[in-house]
Design a protein around this motif. Structure first.
Motif, PDB file in Angstrom:
ATOM      1  N   ASN A  95       8.261   8.062   0.930  1.00 40.66           N
ATOM      2  CA  ASN A  95       7.422   9.136   0.587  1.00 40.66           C
ATOM      3  C   ASN A  95       6.137   9.276   1.570  1.00 40.66           C
ATOM      4  OD1 ASN A  95       8.513  10.650  -1.218  1.00 40.66           O
ATOM      5  ND2 ASN A  95       8.033   9.008  -3.144  1.00 40.66           N
ATOM      6  N   ALA A  96       5.585   7.885   1.766  1.00 45.87           N
ATOM      7  CA  ALA A  96       4.384   8.103   2.532  1.00 45.87           C
ATOM      8  C   ALA A  96       4.633   8.354   3.946  1.00 45.87           C
ATOM      9  CB  ALA A  96       3.701   6.616   2.329  1.00 45.87           C
ATOM     10  N   ARG A 108      14.535   7.262   9.203  1.00 46.05           N
ATOM     11  CA  ARG A 108      13.378   7.073   8.473  1.00 46.05           C
ATOM     12  C   ARG A 108      13.220   6.153   7.695  1.00 46.05           C
ATOM     13  NH1 ARG A 108      13.642  13.756   6.616  1.00 46.05           N
ATOM     14  NH2 ARG A 108      13.382  14.365   8.729  1.00 46.05           N
ATOM     15  N   ILE A 115       5.210   0.905   4.910  1.00 49.12           N
ATOM     16  CA  ILE A 115       5.083   1.911   3.860  1.00 49.12           C
ATOM     17  C   ILE A 115       6.223   2.594   3.329  1.00 49.12           C
ATOM     18  CG2 ILE A 115       2.926   2.596   4.903  1.00 49.12           C
ATOM     19  CD1 ILE A 115       3.985   4.897   6.238  1.00 49.12           C
ATOM     20  N   THR A 116       6.022   3.508   2.200  1.00 50.69           N
ATOM     21  CA  THR A 116       7.245   3.705   1.406  1.00 50.69           C
ATOM     22  C   THR A 116       7.807   5.112   2.319  1.00 50.69           C
ATOM     23  OG1 THR A 116       5.661   5.164   0.178  1.00 50.69           O
ATOM     24  CG2 THR A 116       6.428   3.204  -0.670  1.00 50.69           C
ATOM     25  N   TYR A 174      11.064  10.339  13.214  1.00 48.47           N
ATOM     26  CA  TYR A 174      11.170  11.047  12.004  1.00 48.47           C
ATOM     27  C   TYR A 174      12.194  12.150  12.104  1.00 48.47           C
ATOM     28  CZ  TYR A 174      10.195  12.872   7.335  1.00 48.47           C
ATOM     29  OH  TYR A 174      10.297  13.009   5.869  1.00 48.47           O
ATOM     30  N   SER A 206       6.818  10.353   4.827  1.00 49.59           N
ATOM     31  CA  SER A 206       7.326  11.851   4.943  1.00 49.59           C
ATOM     32  C   SER A 206       5.939  12.744   5.113  1.00 49.59           C
ATOM     33  CB  SER A 206       8.225  12.203   3.826  1.00 49.59           C
ATOM     34  OG  SER A 206       7.457  12.283   2.794  1.00 49.59           O
ATOM     35  N   ILE A 207       4.961  12.300   4.040  1.00 51.36           N
ATOM     36  CA  ILE A 207       3.684  13.076   4.172  1.00 51.36           C
ATOM     37  C   ILE A 207       2.938  12.911   5.450  1.00 51.36           C
ATOM     38  CG2 ILE A 207       1.465  12.959   3.112  1.00 51.36           C
ATOM     39  CD1 ILE A 207       2.960  12.295   0.621  1.00 51.36           C
ATOM     40  N   ARG A 208       3.202  11.591   6.023  1.00 48.27           N
ATOM     41  CA  ARG A 208       2.280  11.273   7.357  1.00 48.27           C
ATOM     42  C   ARG A 208       3.082  12.364   8.414  1.00 48.27           C
ATOM     43  NH1 ARG A 208       0.472   5.323   8.929  1.00 48.27           N
ATOM     44  NH2 ARG A 208      -0.471   6.243  10.739  1.00 48.27           N
ATOM     45  N   CYS A 226       4.544  14.804   8.087  1.00 48.92           N
ATOM     46  CA  CYS A 226       4.571  16.241   7.754  1.00 48.92           C
ATOM     47  C   CYS A 226       2.991  16.680   8.271  1.00 48.92           C
ATOM     48  CB  CYS A 226       4.418  16.565   6.091  1.00 48.92           C
ATOM     49  SG  CYS A 226       4.525  18.294   5.792  1.00 48.92           S
ATOM     50  N   ARG A 227       1.947  15.963   8.103  1.00 51.12           N
ATOM     51  CA  ARG A 227       0.543  16.246   8.535  1.00 51.12           C
ATOM     52  C   ARG A 227       0.687  16.114  10.018  1.00 51.12           C
ATOM     53  NH1 ARG A 227      -2.093  12.658   4.113  1.00 51.12           N
ATOM     54  NH2 ARG A 227      -2.191  13.982   2.569  1.00 51.12           N
ATOM     55  N   ILE A 245       6.295  10.568  14.844  1.00 50.51           N
ATOM     56  CA  ILE A 245       6.867  11.959  15.270  1.00 50.51           C
ATOM     57  C   ILE A 245       8.120  11.973  15.898  1.00 50.51           C
ATOM     58  CG2 ILE A 245       5.739  12.641  17.125  1.00 50.51           C
ATOM     59  CD1 ILE A 245       5.420  14.816  14.067  1.00 50.51           C
TER      60      ILE A 245
END
Lengths: 207, 346
Positions: free
Chosen positions: A184-185, A172, A181-182, A160, A187-189, A191-192, A157
């Protein structure tokens, strides 16, 4: 949020939800699995966003009213024939939106006549100071909330959302590479995590 | 919705309230009924707010953001949070590069900063500098292509004049083509013979296998090919490995389940996280219904954390499915950690 007790329906609604009907709603949303209320929370979040995007101030009340009507229907009829629970929730939400817009239309004339006589408020110095205080408090809350994160999530957090343009992208990329991790992964993490933190900060501010 | 850039643009318009009514209604519906779309929408909203906080929005997007998006107190709250998050992130990032450090020291402008990662993602902002570079690159590309076309044109003209000067050339070309055709026919005939030989060989092996040990047939395979293993009691198990679903468009793995399979074993490769327990739900993607769920299961850790899920093969018809993995913390809090999409063919 996160409280799964039955909630009181909006003031004009005649019936409150019983724990039994609320449990029925949870089960129906889960479709035979046990998500520990996660499906309910997710559906409520989507409904809140839906009504908010319609620029309605009572978006939370309308989201709850949607779920309550679904629960009452379930209780009354035992089952609901629909393609999916989400689809049925959308149909009810849309109906409630139309209903609300019709009611608002009726009240508009009255509201306009009241607001016409109110003096226009300007942003005073006092308000600006208050705003600054709130922002400072929010930052403190955020500090406390991020302290509750484990080191990896804390790093995600904080790293990012830093920098602009290429620096941000590079940050990033580095973060994703160091975590193995990628992009994309990561960014999803992020985001959550951000969603969780936002809820934590709102609770801390008492909103 | 096949073009991600166009999709993102539409999502942003939807968030800003500037999408035509018919499309808005369809997006409204998807925002509630389609989980994947809901996630994309939430991420796009955060990106949009961040772009505003960093002064990256311009023109109509900026106007719509101010007049429509910020009309809601709830969304203004999200903006406040984004600002606080940025301040917090800056505060906790001491080891930044020189450029980043300069950026942190600079005051937050409202409109003049150049766009950041949205531009990289092809979202809704278009930096002037990017346009300039784009035009420069395009001009160079035109020059290179132009000179190549010119030289190619000259070469072809030369060839034409040469062939006109040699009347026997068409005949030579014809015989060359005949020769090539003959060679191709020979190659096809060889391939057909080889295929027939392989078919016969396969049938012979199948017959042998049937005679020797009908219960011990094992079909080995790679990732999405089944590894079918009969248990001592004669239960056929097909196993597959699935990798996590990423954001954006990605080809959905297709798994082929042999007809006589009793159980399907799926190994889900997990992204690194801190959960010890997980729950897995199988969702039918067409009806969006949960058709199976696991109890709490633990991941196995070798070089990569994996979850093993065993399903009755009868659950999986020729259809599209999602295995949704939820991490369960020690405090019993749940968080969705990944979706594993796949399609079944039988």
């Amino acid at each position: 949020m996160g409280d799964f007790s039955a909630q009181k329906v909006g003031q004009k609604k005649d019936r409150t939800l019983t724990p039994h009907s609320f449990q029925g709603l949870l089960g129906w949303l889960d479709q035979g699995t046990n998500s520990d209320g996660q499906q309910y929370l997710e559906m409520r979040r989507r409904l809140v966003d839906y009504f908010d995007r319609k620029n309605l101030t009572n978006f939370e009340e309308l989201a709850d009213e949607t779920l309550n009507r679904v629960a009452r229907r379930l209780e009354d009829e035992g089952t609901i024939e629909s393609e999916t629970p989400a689809k049925y929730c959308y149909v009810v939400a849309r109906f409630i939106l139309m209903e609300h817009l019709r009611e608002t239309q009726k009240e508009r004339v009255m509201v306009e006549s009241i607001t016409k006589h109110q003096p226009t408020q300007s942003v005073s110095e006092h308000q600006a100071v208050q705003e600054m205080e709130i922002k400072e408090k929010m930052l403190n809350c955020l500090e406390n909330c991020t302290l509750q994160l484990d080191p990896v999530n804390h790093r995600i957090i904080t790293q990012y959302y830093v920098g602009q343009e290429r620096v941000k992208i590079e940050n990033r990329r580095e973060l994703a590479a160091s975590l193995g991790i990628t992009m994309n992964a990561v960014s999803i993490r992020a985001c959550r995590l951000r969603d969780k933190l936002e809820v934590c900060v709102r609770q801390c501010l008492g909103r | 919705m096949n073009n991600p850039a166009a999709n993102n643009e539409k999502i942003v318009k939807y968030l800003l309230g500037s999408l035509p009514e018919a499309e808005t209604e369809s997006f409204d519906e998807m925002s509630i009924t389609d989980g994947e779309f809901a996630v994309a929408l939430s991420a796009a909203e955060k990106d949009l707010i961040d772009a505003y906080v960093q002064g990256e929005l311009t023109g109509a997007t900026l106007n719509d953001f101010r007049s429509n998006f910020l009309a809601s107190p709830f969304r203004r709250g999200k903006l406040d949070f984004a600002e606080a998050l940025e301040a917090h992130a800056k505060r906790h990032q001491p080891a930044l590069s020189e450029t980043a450090g300069e950026e942190l020291l600079a005051e937050r402008p409202t409109e003049k900063k150049r766009p950041g990662w949205f531009a990289g993602k092809g979202f809704f902002t278009t930096p002037r500098l990017a346009w300039q570079w784009g035009f420069a690159v395009a001009a160079i590309a035109f020059l290179v292509a132009g000179s190549w076309l010119w030289s190619e044109n000259m070469r072809l003209r030369q060839q034409i004049s040469q062939s006109q000067g040699h009347p026997e050339a068409p005949g030579t070309r014809e015989s060359e083509l005949q020769k090539e055709l003959e060679q191709q026919r020979e190659a096809i005939a060889k391939t057909e013979m080889e295929l027939t030989r392989l078919r016969e060989e396969r049938e012979r092996l199948a017959a042998e296998l049937k005679q020797q040990a009908p219960e011990s047939q094992v079909a080995a395979g790679e990732r999405s090919a089944p590894n079918q293993q009969p248990s001592p009691r004669g239960v056929n198990i097909a196993s597959f490995i699935l990798t996590p679903q990423m954001r954006g468009l990605q080809q959905v793995p297709v798994i082929s389940i042999p007809v006589d399979t009793d159980r399907v074993s799926l190994q889900l490769e997990l992204e690194p996280d801190d959960f010890r327990d997980y729950r897995v739900v199988l969702i039918d993607q067409i009806t969006n219904r949960n058709i199976w769920s696991s109890s709490k299961i633990k991941a196995t850790a070798s070089d990569r954390k994996t979850l093993k899920v065993n399903l009755p093969a009868s659950l999986l018809g020729p259809n599209a499915y999602v295995l949704r993995v939820t991490g369960v913390s020690t405090g019993n809090e749940s968080e969705i950690v990944g979706d594993y999409r796949f399609r079944v063919v039988k």
